[in-house]
Every structure is written in C-alpha cells, then in structure tokens.
Scaffold this active site. Sequence first.
Site, PDB file in Angstrom:
ATOM      1  N   ASP A  92      14.008  18.269  36.432  1.00 25.97           N
ATOM      2  CA  ASP A  92      13.086  17.951  35.345  1.00 25.97           C
ATOM      3  C   ASP A  92      13.767  17.119  34.268  1.00 25.97           C
ATOM      4  OD1 ASP A  92      14.749  20.033  34.578  1.00 25.97           O
ATOM      5  OD2 ASP A  92      13.147  21.511  34.411  1.00 25.97           O
ATOM      6  N   HIS A 165       9.604  30.929  34.227  1.00 28.42           N
ATOM      7  CA  HIS A 165       9.416  29.557  34.719  1.00 28.42           C
ATOM      8  C   HIS A 165      10.562  29.166  35.631  1.00 28.42           C
ATOM      9  CE1 HIS A 165      11.566  27.353  31.093  1.00 28.42           C
ATOM     10  NE2 HIS A 165      12.425  27.713  31.990  1.00 28.42           N
ATOM     11  N   GLU A 170       5.746  26.263  34.206  1.00 27.17           N
ATOM     12  CA  GLU A 170       5.492  27.371  33.287  1.00 27.17           C
ATOM     13  C   GLU A 170       4.462  28.313  33.909  1.00 27.17           C
ATOM     14  OE1 GLU A 170       7.461  27.609  30.901  1.00 27.17           O
ATOM     15  OE2 GLU A 170       7.718  25.780  29.724  1.00 27.17           O
TER      16      GLU A 170
END
Length: 268
Positions: A92, A165, A170
């Site tokens: 990410d 998460h 999430e």
Amino acid sequence: MGGLRASPGPGHLATLPRVRELTDLTLPTRVVARPEEAARALADEVAGLVAADPEVVLGLATGSTPVETYAQLVARTREGLDLSRVRTFNLDEYEGLAAGDPASFRSFMRRHLFGPAGVDPARTRFPVRAAEDETPEDAAARFERAIEEAGGIELQVLGIGGNGHVAFNEPGSPRDSRTRRVELAELTRRVNSVGFLDPERFPTHAMTMGVGTILEARRLRILAFGAHKAGIVARLLRSAPTEELPVTLLAGHPDVVLWIDEAAAAEL
Ligand code: PGA
C-alpha cells in the site's frame, strides 16, 4: 573430527530459536520468545527463496513490525546475499505524498531495505498513480497487471492493524477485494500519524492491495509482536472469517503462517 562436525554442540543449539507451534487455531501460528527470532526465521526463508531464484517476487509491508526482518536481510547482504534482482510489490501507499516525502511508504522502504540492501529501484512497485491525470482505478489495474506479469507474488509479508486491518483493507473490506483507493479508518489515521510533524496533513486516503489480491500470493507470512497486539491476535485466532476483521479472511490460505512473540500471545 567428523563426529564433531556432525553433532552441533550446545553453542549451536543455543542459537536456534525455540518455536512453539499452535496448530489448533484458525491460522497456523508460531510463537517465539522475542520478535528477533521470528525476523531471523523469516529472513532465512526469504534468503532461501532468493538463492533458488534471484529474481523472486516478494510482497512487502511497511510499519514497525517488519523492520527487524528487513534489518536481518540487510545484514545477510553483507554476508553475500544478493537482493539486487528481486522484484517487489508493496502492499500500500498513502495518497498525496510524494515519493520523496519521508512519511511515504516508498521512503520507508528505501530507508529500511532497498537502499541498504541494494535492491534495484526499477524492480520495486507500489500502488500509486503514475501521473496526476491517471485515475486511481487505472493505477490499481496497472498494479494488478504488473503482479500478474511478474508471475504472481511468491511470499507476502504482512502486519496486522489494531482494528484487524491487513494492508489498508479496513473493516468491511470484502474477501474478493482488489487493489483500490480506500479511505483510512479513524484508528489507522490516529495510530499512523504518530511521528508526523504535521498531523493536519496526514492522508485520509490510500491505495491498497485488496484481500483477494493478497490471497493470491503463494506464501503469506503474517507478523505481530508486542503486548499491544495481544488483543487483536486473540480476536483473530478465535474469530470465524469476517469482513469486520479483514485479517481473518486470510485463514484457509494454503500456505499461511502467523509469527508472534510471547507478548502478542499473552491473551491466547
Ligand atoms: P505496525 O502496523 O507494524 O506499525 O504495527 C501494522 C499495520 O497497521 O498493518
């Protein structure tokens, strides 16, 4: 002489980590006394994969959890491990931070692994827009295509957020989710903004691999260390798979291991 070589003495045994295997939980779990022992074991596994294929595709994570594993890998490069040709995909990246921003995950990886280990920057990928006019959807599709063209991820390193998460998936993230733009949960923003000079500019959004993307990696290695992870680890290992705790959706993967230390195992 030969006998001595064949039977390692007590000095050798003392260096082997004592691993407590817990097999009756939702995830195969290995408990070690100290995080360094898990980091060393994971670095050994990665080094083995690199020895078999110098261009092996690694999935990497940021956060405090994998830092020691990266330090172990860096130490091994000084002993001859060559990481210059591995190909990497990070889970990410924050939206709106330049690559050179010290708070970006690209900077984090350069500092902790790519720079000191000599990983070729051209072989490292993050889910980010290539230019202002690229949509998040196009950037996400391009990232997914790159993983596919690389032949998939051989080993994915993962941490766990306090809210369950995984990457920036999430609570509420579906099992079949793919790389996409997401809004960060309040808890994530609070925890991750610690250390930011200007909390006001902390990103509200990010791009993340999806749970479905992560599940396609051939090996998943999840790490969680410290007393502050004991609660989420206990919840994870007792819960049936649920979108409310996205990390639970990784149970059932054919080659997943959860590495924890005794502090994180305290509530089991
Ligand atoms: P941490 O973050 O490694 O800094 O605990 C884990 C995560 O939020 O996924």
